[in-house]
Design an enzyme around this catalytic site. Structure first.
Site, short mmCIF file in Angstrom:
data_model
loop_
_atom_site.label_atom_id
_atom_site.label_comp_id
_atom_site.label_asym_id
_atom_site.label_seq_id
_atom_site.Cartn_x
_atom_site.Cartn_y
_atom_site.Cartn_z
N ASP A 148 20.11 8.83 4.58
CA ASP A 148 19.13 9.66 5.30
C ASP A 148 17.78 8.95 5.31
O ASP A 148 17.59 7.92 4.67
CB ASP A 148 19.04 11.06 4.68
N HIS A 177 22.99 0.99 1.66
CA HIS A 177 24.19 1.48 2.33
C HIS A 177 23.94 1.80 3.80
O HIS A 177 24.70 2.54 4.42
CB HIS A 177 24.74 2.72 1.61
N CYS A 224 26.69 -7.77 19.77
CA CYS A 224 25.56 -8.72 19.67
C CYS A 224 24.87 -8.69 18.31
O CYS A 224 23.90 -9.43 18.09
CB CYS A 224 24.54 -8.47 20.78
N SER A 277 25.33 8.63 -10.15
CA SER A 277 26.25 8.71 -11.29
C SER A 277 26.29 7.39 -12.06
O SER A 277 26.69 7.36 -13.21
CB SER A 277 27.65 9.04 -10.81
N LEU A 284 20.64 14.75 -13.14
CA LEU A 284 20.91 16.16 -13.41
C LEU A 284 21.71 16.32 -14.70
O LEU A 284 21.49 17.23 -15.48
CB LEU A 284 21.68 16.76 -12.22
ZN ZN Z 1 24.59 -5.29 21.70
#
Ligand code: ZN
Length: 236
Positions: A98, A113, A124, A181, A206
């Site tokens: 996010d 990630h 491309c 984790s 947590l």
């Molecule tokens: Zn492209």
């Protein structure tokens, strides 16, 4: 904290959870994970995309739409404040796809990630900001081919910018892992790497994680409470 100048922060799902973002979770029975009721191997692998691209594109279209309705929480706000006010080097490596760190105002961010709000052209190799859907196979803005996929690192693919991450870890005086984790490599190796190179290591989570024993110190609690407290401590 005067001896600390260079900081590497790793953030994971626990930072975005309080903003209502559901992320991949390991199943308790050890049979693999679920993400929004989908099996990971059905939506988050290159093989799944090759087998059923519509399912995968629709799944990511939904996730991309959903995150745009979410808001940063006090953990994101605190890390953005650290970014603004910390004079030394800082790199916030996030496993999250996010954009809540950025929306809170943080700039020194590395998305290992990938990002929900990027599309990647497999024709491309250009990456571009993408807030709409991909299910209708829109043309790549750079080359015109209908070859866009989510710019998200799937299971079995190599995380982004590992060289830059390890370079930052080599210079780090402090490594802080937040809301993850610590069980998934290569991120799980960051703490061992940082510690071996002499950095102090701190875990904010947590609950105790599988990687907790690697850290010099672990502080437990919701990210929205313990991250602002830690940032206050660093900036005082
Ligand atoms: Zn492209």
């Amino acid at each position: 904290m005067s001896h600390i100048r260079n900081i590497v922060v790793l953030t994971g799902a626990g930072v975005s959870a309080e903003s209502g973002i559901d992320t991949f979770r390991e199943a308790n029975d050890g049979r693999g994970g679920l993400w929004e009721q989908h099996r990971v191997e059905d939506v988050a692998t290159p093989e799944a995309f090759a087998r059923d691209p519509d399912l995968v594109l629709r799944f990511y279209d939904m996730r991309r739409e959903a995150i745009q309705t979410k808001q940063p929480n006090p953990a994101h706000e605190a890390l953005a404040r650290l970014d603004r006010e910390w004079d030394g080097d800082l790199l916030i490596v996030t496993q999250n796809v996010d954009d809540l760190h950025e929306r809170a105002g943080a700039r020194r961010i590395l998305h290992m990630h990938g990002e929900h709000l990027n599309a990647w052209c497999t024709a491309c190799d250009v990456r571009c900001r993408w807030t709409g859907t991909l299910i209708d196979r829109p043309a790549c803005p750079a080359c015109g081919e209908a070859a866009l996929r989510p710019d998200v690192v799937w299971f079995g693919e190599m995380p982004y910018e590992m060289d830059r991450i390890f370079a930052a870890l080599r210079e780090a005086d402090l490594f802080v892992s937040i809301g993850t984790s610590g069980a998934v490599y290569p991120a799980a190796g960051f703490v061992q790497n940082a510690a071996a190179l002499g950095a102090r290591t701190l875990e904010l989570n947590l609950e105790r994680s599988q990687g907790s024993h690697w850290f010099d110190e672990t502080r437990l609690g919701p990210a929205g409470r313990i991250v602002p407290a830690w940032v206050d401590e660093m900036l005082q």
